[in-house]
Design a protein around this motif. Sequence first.
Motif, PDB file in Angstrom:
ATOM      1  N   ASN A  19       0.880  -1.167   0.000  1.00 48.17           N
ATOM      2  CA  ASN A  19       0.000   0.000   0.000  1.00 48.17           C
ATOM      3  C   ASN A  19       0.914   1.212   0.000  1.00 48.17           C
ATOM      4  OD1 ASN A  19      -2.458  -1.401   0.167  1.00 48.17           O
ATOM      5  ND2 ASN A  19      -2.191  -1.636   2.359  1.00 48.17           N
ATOM      6  N   TYR A  20       0.862   1.995  -1.055  1.00 51.83           N
ATOM      7  CA  TYR A  20       1.819   3.061  -1.284  1.00 51.83           C
ATOM      8  C   TYR A  20       2.042   3.934  -0.056  1.00 51.83           C
ATOM      9  CZ  TYR A  20       4.181   7.050  -3.260  1.00 51.83           C
ATOM     10  OH  TYR A  20       5.093   8.046  -3.504  1.00 51.83           O
ATOM     11  N   ASP A  21       3.278   4.111   0.279  1.00 53.71           N
ATOM     12  CA  ASP A  21       3.765   4.996   1.333  1.00 53.71           C
ATOM     13  C   ASP A  21       3.412   4.562   2.749  1.00 53.71           C
ATOM     14  OD1 ASP A  21       5.576   6.974   0.970  1.00 53.71           O
ATOM     15  OD2 ASP A  21       4.134   8.593   0.791  1.00 53.71           O
ATOM     16  N   THR A  22       2.760   3.400   2.917  1.00 56.43           N
ATOM     17  CA  THR A  22       2.410   3.011   4.276  1.00 56.43           C
ATOM     18  C   THR A  22       2.839   1.596   4.633  1.00 56.43           C
ATOM     19  OG1 THR A  22       0.217   2.239   3.604  1.00 56.43           O
ATOM     20  CG2 THR A  22       0.382   4.525   4.349  1.00 56.43           C
ATOM     21  N   ASN A  23       2.840   0.688   3.680  1.00 57.29           N
ATOM     22  CA  ASN A  23       3.056  -0.706   4.001  1.00 57.29           C
ATOM     23  C   ASN A  23       3.967  -1.343   2.957  1.00 57.29           C
ATOM     24  OD1 ASN A  23       2.831  -3.297   4.941  1.00 57.29           O
ATOM     25  ND2 ASN A  23       0.674  -3.552   4.420  1.00 57.29           N
ATOM     26  N   LEU A  24       5.210  -1.625   3.333  1.00 56.36           N
ATOM     27  CA  LEU A  24       6.147  -2.257   2.404  1.00 56.36           C
ATOM     28  C   LEU A  24       5.719  -3.691   2.105  1.00 56.36           C
ATOM     29  CD1 LEU A  24       9.580  -1.040   3.817  1.00 56.36           C
ATOM     30  CD2 LEU A  24       8.483  -0.338   1.691  1.00 56.36           C
ATOM     31  N   SER A  25       5.967  -4.111   0.890  1.00 53.22           N
ATOM     32  CA  SER A  25       5.668  -5.478   0.486  1.00 53.22           C
ATOM     33  C   SER A  25       6.663  -6.436   1.128  1.00 53.22           C
ATOM     34  CB  SER A  25       5.765  -5.592  -1.036  1.00 53.22           C
ATOM     35  OG  SER A  25       5.758  -6.942  -1.425  1.00 53.22           O
ATOM     36  N   GLU A  26       6.239  -7.689   1.289  1.00 49.24           N
ATOM     37  CA  GLU A  26       7.153  -8.702   1.820  1.00 49.24           C
ATOM     38  C   GLU A  26       8.307  -8.967   0.855  1.00 49.24           C
ATOM     39  OE1 GLU A  26       3.488 -10.469   0.021  1.00 49.24           O
ATOM     40  OE2 GLU A  26       3.772  -9.161   1.724  1.00 49.24           O
ATOM     41  N   GLN A  27       8.188  -8.589  -0.418  1.00 48.11           N
ATOM     42  CA  GLN A  27       9.274  -8.737  -1.384  1.00 48.11           C
ATOM     43  C   GLN A  27      10.181  -7.496  -1.447  1.00 48.11           C
ATOM     44  OE1 GLN A  27       6.068  -9.819  -2.587  1.00 48.11           O
ATOM     45  NE2 GLN A  27       6.631 -11.912  -2.149  1.00 48.11           N
ATOM     46  N   ASN A  28       9.967  -6.517  -0.624  1.00 48.32           N
ATOM     47  CA  ASN A  28      10.755  -5.288  -0.681  1.00 48.32           C
ATOM     48  C   ASN A  28      12.253  -5.559  -0.570  1.00 48.32           C
ATOM     49  OD1 ASN A  28      10.898  -2.232  -0.582  1.00 48.32           O
ATOM     50  ND2 ASN A  28      11.939  -2.768   1.314  1.00 48.32           N
ATOM     51  N   ASP A  29      12.667  -6.309   0.451  1.00 50.23           N
ATOM     52  CA  ASP A  29      14.097  -6.518   0.694  1.00 50.23           C
ATOM     53  C   ASP A  29      14.802  -7.220  -0.460  1.00 50.23           C
ATOM     54  OD1 ASP A  29      13.834  -5.262   3.104  1.00 50.23           O
ATOM     55  OD2 ASP A  29      13.729  -7.113   4.281  1.00 50.23           O
ATOM     56  N   CYS A  30      14.110  -8.146  -1.122  1.00 45.06           N
ATOM     57  CA  CYS A  30      14.772  -8.873  -2.207  1.00 45.06           C
ATOM     58  C   CYS A  30      14.811  -8.063  -3.499  1.00 45.06           C
ATOM     59  CB  CYS A  30      14.101 -10.225  -2.448  1.00 45.06           C
ATOM     60  SG  CYS A  30      12.421 -10.133  -3.051  1.00 45.06           S
ATOM     61  N   LEU A  31      13.952  -7.073  -3.660  1.00 50.63           N
ATOM     62  CA  LEU A  31      13.947  -6.276  -4.880  1.00 50.63           C
ATOM     63  C   LEU A  31      14.831  -5.031  -4.791  1.00 50.63           C
ATOM     64  CD1 LEU A  31      10.173  -6.439  -5.883  1.00 50.63           C
ATOM     65  CD2 LEU A  31      12.072  -7.675  -6.912  1.00 50.63           C
ATOM     66  N   VAL A  32      14.987  -4.454  -3.602  1.00 48.10           N
ATOM     67  CA  VAL A  32      15.733  -3.201  -3.488  1.00 48.10           C
ATOM     68  C   VAL A  32      17.236  -3.385  -3.659  1.00 48.10           C
ATOM     69  CG1 VAL A  32      13.990  -1.990  -2.113  1.00 48.10           C
ATOM     70  CG2 VAL A  32      15.811  -3.248  -0.947  1.00 48.10           C
ATOM     71  N   ASP A  33      17.718  -4.601  -3.665  1.00 45.85           N
ATOM     72  CA  ASP A  33      19.157  -4.788  -3.901  1.00 45.85           C
ATOM     73  C   ASP A  33      19.476  -5.061  -5.368  1.00 45.85           C
ATOM     74  OD1 ASP A  33      18.232  -7.410  -4.009  1.00 45.85           O
ATOM     75  OD2 ASP A  33      19.827  -8.230  -2.746  1.00 45.85           O
ATOM     76  N   ASP A  34      18.480  -4.975  -6.243  1.00 44.45           N
ATOM     77  CA  ASP A  34      18.688  -5.144  -7.683  1.00 44.45           C
ATOM     78  C   ASP A  34      18.996  -3.792  -8.330  1.00 44.45           C
ATOM     79  OD1 ASP A  34      17.927  -7.744  -7.175  1.00 44.45           O
ATOM     80  OD2 ASP A  34      15.957  -7.543  -8.106  1.00 44.45           O
ATOM     81  N   ILE A  35      19.666  -3.822  -9.463  1.00 43.27           N
ATOM     82  CA  ILE A  35      19.962  -2.608 -10.234  1.00 43.27           C
ATOM     83  C   ILE A  35      19.245  -2.724 -11.578  1.00 43.27           C
ATOM     84  CG2 ILE A  35      21.763  -1.247 -11.342  1.00 43.27           C
ATOM     85  CD1 ILE A  35      23.688  -2.342  -9.163  1.00 43.27           C
TER      86      ILE A  35
END
Length: 168
Positions: free
Chosen positions: A63-79
């Motif tokens: 949910n934008y700006d309030t609730n990070l997805s459970e996949q956040n950590d695995c996607l933010v380390d990609d380029i």
Amino acid sequence: MNVGKSLFVNVLKNVFVSVFVSLIITACSTDDDTSLQSYTLEDLEVMHNNSSKTWRLQAYYRNYDTNLSEQNDCLVDDIYTFKPAGEVDVISGTESCYYGGSEIAEAQYTFYEESGSVFFTMIRGKITEDITSSTSFSLKLTDLSANRMVFSASDSLDNASALVFVAD
């Protein structure tokens, strides 16, 4: 006769309330409604600088700006390197989202010139011998500037899944 007058007054009140509520609903401003946002080929140059431009995923929201997805950590380390013609090179980080160490990541964006819409498609998969497994999703571009892109599952960011990219 009093009953008829009382009934008439109640009906009149209901009509008045209905009209009043309708006016309020239709008079609401849609200034922050991004469904009217459309892009041109020239706008998309911000994404790829006419050759390539590297972006990092700042956050993946359920949910934008309030609730990070459970996949956040695995996607933010990609380029992600955006190029013209819808190409996106993905260099996977160390954390896999779905398929462990054999996970592959691919992405692309598609521009629909008639509507000015841009969609980003992310594909995560795994190929082992005779079996291919994959997960994918597409999100619509709802915000674009030189240093930030937002792709969302809805025209409105309210309660929508969203990927927020920042220029590297």
